[in-house]
Design a protein around this motif. Structure first.
Motif, mmCIF file in Angstrom:
data_model
loop_
_atom_site.group_PDB
_atom_site.id
_atom_site.type_symbol
_atom_site.label_atom_id
_atom_site.label_comp_id
_atom_site.label_asym_id
_atom_site.label_seq_id
_atom_site.Cartn_x
_atom_site.Cartn_y
_atom_site.Cartn_z
ATOM 1 N N GLY A 219 31.113 13.383 -7.822
ATOM 2 C CA GLY A 219 32.025 12.639 -6.780
ATOM 3 C C GLY A 219 31.821 11.170 -6.789
ATOM 4 N N MET A 220 30.907 10.620 -7.683
ATOM 5 C CA MET A 220 30.794 9.103 -7.814
ATOM 6 C C MET A 220 31.758 8.491 -8.709
ATOM 7 S SD MET A 220 27.359 6.945 -8.960
ATOM 8 C CE MET A 220 27.499 5.377 -9.663
ATOM 9 N N GLY A 221 32.320 7.672 -8.480
ATOM 10 C CA GLY A 221 33.431 7.053 -9.428
ATOM 11 C C GLY A 221 32.720 5.668 -9.848
ATOM 12 N N HIS A 222 33.433 4.434 -10.021
ATOM 13 C CA HIS A 222 33.013 3.314 -10.458
ATOM 14 C C HIS A 222 32.643 2.278 -9.019
ATOM 15 C CE1 HIS A 222 32.332 0.962 -13.911
ATOM 16 N NE2 HIS A 222 32.718 -0.237 -13.315
ATOM 17 N N SER A 223 31.675 2.906 -8.543
ATOM 18 C CA SER A 223 31.091 1.976 -7.160
ATOM 19 C C SER A 223 29.830 2.687 -6.945
ATOM 20 C CB SER A 223 32.120 2.312 -5.962
ATOM 21 O OG SER A 223 31.984 3.719 -5.671
ATOM 22 N N LEU A 224 28.994 2.052 -5.972
ATOM 23 C CA LEU A 224 27.683 2.508 -5.451
ATOM 24 C C LEU A 224 27.677 2.737 -4.030
ATOM 25 C CD1 LEU A 224 25.603 -0.402 -7.377
ATOM 26 C CD2 LEU A 224 26.066 2.078 -8.254
ATOM 27 N N PRO A 225 28.084 4.092 -3.524
ATOM 28 C CA PRO A 225 28.198 4.767 -2.412
ATOM 29 C C PRO A 225 26.738 4.364 -1.549
ATOM 30 C CG PRO A 225 29.050 5.936 -3.814
ATOM 31 C CD PRO A 225 28.359 5.234 -4.717
ATOM 32 N N ARG A 226 26.877 3.926 -0.550
ATOM 33 C CA ARG A 226 25.698 3.508 0.452
ATOM 34 C C ARG A 226 24.955 4.964 0.398
ATOM 35 N NH1 ARG A 226 24.082 -0.124 4.328
ATOM 36 N NH2 ARG A 226 26.180 -1.376 4.032
ATOM 37 N N GLU A 227 25.439 5.932 0.684
ATOM 38 C CA GLU A 227 24.970 7.204 0.533
ATOM 39 C C GLU A 227 23.952 7.543 -0.307
ATOM 40 O OE1 GLU A 227 29.053 8.270 2.219
ATOM 41 O OE2 GLU A 227 28.002 6.825 0.921
ATOM 42 N N LEU A 228 24.183 6.869 -1.704
ATOM 43 C CA LEU A 228 23.176 7.177 -2.901
ATOM 44 C C LEU A 228 22.278 5.882 -2.956
ATOM 45 C CD1 LEU A 228 26.088 7.945 -5.234
ATOM 46 C CD2 LEU A 228 24.479 9.714 -4.073
ATOM 47 N N TRP A 229 22.230 4.969 -2.380
ATOM 48 C CA TRP A 229 21.245 3.851 -2.444
ATOM 49 C C TRP A 229 19.879 4.211 -2.451
ATOM 50 C CZ3 TRP A 229 23.493 -0.486 1.147
ATOM 51 C CH2 TRP A 229 24.722 -0.953 0.630
ATOM 52 N N ALA A 230 19.491 5.067 -1.336
ATOM 53 C CA ALA A 230 18.099 5.265 -1.325
ATOM 54 C C ALA A 230 17.640 6.383 -2.619
ATOM 55 C CB ALA A 230 17.759 6.398 -0.004
ATOM 56 N N ASP A 231 18.398 7.276 -3.117
ATOM 57 C CA ASP A 231 18.293 8.180 -4.249
ATOM 58 C C ASP A 231 18.049 7.323 -5.370
ATOM 59 O OD1 ASP A 231 18.143 10.768 -5.668
ATOM 60 O OD2 ASP A 231 19.832 10.154 -6.470
ATOM 61 N N PHE A 232 18.913 6.226 -5.617
ATOM 62 C CA PHE A 232 18.961 5.595 -6.774
ATOM 63 C C PHE A 232 17.598 4.821 -6.795
ATOM 64 C CE2 PHE A 232 23.942 5.137 -7.726
ATOM 65 C CZ PHE A 232 23.910 6.522 -8.000
ATOM 66 N N ALA A 233 17.407 4.103 -5.662
ATOM 67 C CA ALA A 233 16.133 3.057 -5.610
ATOM 68 C C ALA A 233 14.855 3.915 -5.750
ATOM 69 C CB ALA A 233 15.974 2.776 -3.909
ATOM 70 N N THR A 234 14.790 5.384 -5.442
ATOM 71 C CA THR A 234 13.851 6.205 -5.451
ATOM 72 C C THR A 234 13.722 6.518 -7.087
ATOM 73 O OG1 THR A 234 13.733 7.354 -3.284
ATOM 74 C CG2 THR A 234 12.659 8.417 -5.214
ATOM 75 N N ARG A 235 14.714 6.622 -7.914
ATOM 76 C CA ARG A 235 14.757 7.057 -9.227
ATOM 77 C C ARG A 235 14.333 5.834 -10.076
ATOM 78 N NH1 ARG A 235 17.326 11.862 -10.784
ATOM 79 N NH2 ARG A 235 18.327 12.662 -9.048
ATOM 80 N N ILE A 236 14.755 4.620 -9.632
ATOM 81 C CA ILE A 236 14.395 3.271 -10.272
ATOM 82 C C ILE A 236 12.874 3.058 -10.119
ATOM 83 C CG2 ILE A 236 14.827 0.849 -10.518
ATOM 84 C CD1 ILE A 236 17.705 1.576 -9.589
ATOM 85 N N ALA A 237 12.363 3.403 -8.908
ATOM 86 C CA ALA A 237 10.972 3.182 -8.570
ATOM 87 C C ALA A 237 10.174 3.939 -9.408
ATOM 88 C CB ALA A 237 10.604 2.972 -7.241
ATOM 89 N N ALA A 238 10.609 5.097 -9.590
ATOM 90 C CA ALA A 238 9.514 6.097 -10.475
ATOM 91 C C ALA A 238 9.640 5.764 -11.851
ATOM 92 C CB ALA A 238 10.149 7.558 -10.297
ATOM 93 N N LEU A 239 10.988 5.041 -12.430
ATOM 94 C CA LEU A 239 10.945 4.541 -13.835
ATOM 95 C C LEU A 239 9.862 3.607 -13.850
ATOM 96 C CD1 LEU A 239 12.449 5.171 -16.536
ATOM 97 C CD2 LEU A 239 13.862 3.154 -15.691
ATOM 98 N N VAL A 240 10.068 2.596 -12.845
ATOM 99 C CA VAL A 240 9.211 1.445 -13.115
ATOM 100 C C VAL A 240 7.651 1.632 -13.180
ATOM 101 C CG1 VAL A 240 8.365 -0.537 -11.576
ATOM 102 C CG2 VAL A 240 10.789 0.066 -11.875
ATOM 103 N N LYS A 241 7.373 2.864 -12.506
ATOM 104 C CA LYS A 241 5.745 3.239 -12.408
ATOM 105 C C LYS A 241 5.414 3.571 -13.780
ATOM 106 C CE LYS A 241 5.693 4.335 -7.758
ATOM 107 N NZ LYS A 241 5.351 5.662 -6.501
ATOM 108 N N THR A 242 6.378 4.141 -14.659
ATOM 109 C CA THR A 242 6.104 4.647 -16.095
ATOM 110 C C THR A 242 5.487 3.368 -16.940
ATOM 111 O OG1 THR A 242 8.067 4.003 -17.049
ATOM 112 C CG2 THR A 242 7.725 6.547 -15.991
ATOM 113 N N ARG A 243 5.704 2.079 -16.571
ATOM 114 C CA ARG A 243 5.463 0.721 -17.107
ATOM 115 C C ARG A 243 4.716 -0.138 -16.262
ATOM 116 N NH1 ARG A 243 7.628 -0.512 -22.372
ATOM 117 N NH2 ARG A 243 7.633 1.548 -23.486
#
Length: 243
Positions: A219-243
């Motif tokens: 359901g995601m198009g070429h935008s960053l829906p507010r409902e996804l912000w927390a999930d994206f932030a969590t995923r990026i933070a988890a990636l950051v912890k690998t380095r």
């Protein structure tokens, strides 16, 4: 939620309060598609160099890069050309530069038309364009889009900035082979309803970069829906912890 990270955002050249290239040649997109890059004022390499220049100015040896759309392409180029400056890479709704993947739905370019140069008309155009390119699976917040569009216009919106950036993308060519040589933890996020940058672009990016994780968002198009912000932030933070 505080994830202990410090976020740096900045305007790319030809946008906002960064340098505008108003004296550059008028972009000839048809000529660029035919292989004539005479009207290309800069390339993704230049935009990547701007990013590294900012890191230098801020005294940062390296950073975790996150980019969406054009920003994803720039982040990829930084990782390719300045690998020692990139700790992790997150590429969102972006592509590899290969012409057979990540292409926009041709009909939306006709539907959207050209952005007006007057503020009120620009805001209305941005709202309409967001309805065309946005995320059908999530809330369409017209007021928020209009408010952001107004701030974008007021911050500095050169009429030919977007076309010059688009020409830079095409003139920079296919990054696939160079992406295959990356050695950086990578997260690729793409929506399955993206009409501006087809999902094939995200799939190709993840397939090219060794070990990259691909997250396809229904359901995601070429935008960053507010409902996804927390999930994206969590995923990026988890990636950051690998380095």
């Amino acid at each position: 939620m505080d994830r202990g990270l410090y976020v740096i955002r900045f305007d790319n050249r030809d946008s906002g309060r960064s340098t505008h290239f108003d004296d550059a040649p008028v972009p000839d997109f048809a000529a660029v598609l035919a292989g004539d890059f005479a009207t290309a004022s800069y390339t993704l390499s230049d935009l990547a160099g701007d990013t590294v220049g900012l890191l230098d100015l801020l005294g940062l040896e390296s950073a975790h890069l996150v980019g969406a759309s054009l920003g994803g392409m720039i982040a990829q180029m930084v990782a390719i050309e300045h690998p020692d400056r990139v700790r992790t890479l997150t590429s969102i709704m972006s592509t590899t530069g290969a012409p057979e993947v990540g292409a926009p739905d041709p009909s939306i370019l006709v539907e959207m038309g050209q952005p007006p140069s007057e503020r009120e008309a620009f805001v209305a155009w941005q709202v309409r364009a967001s309805g065309i390119t946005g995320s059908p699976g999530f809330e369409f917040d017209e007021d928020a889009i209009a408010e952001r569009a107004g701030r974008t216009f007021d911050r500095g919106y050169p009429a030919l900035g977007m076309p010059r950036q688009a020409v830079a993308v095409v003139a920079s060519g296919d990054r696939t082979d160079r992406l295959r040589r990356l050695d950086v933890p990578t997260l690729v996020i793409h929506g399955d309803a993206d009409r501006m940058c087809d999902l094939s672009g995200g799939r190709a990016t993840a397939a090219a970069i060794p070990g990259a994780e691909l997250v396809v968002v229904p359901g995601m198009g070429h935008s960053l829906p507010r409902e996804l912000w927390a999930d994206f932030a969590t995923r990026i933070a988890a990636l950051v912890k690998t380095r």
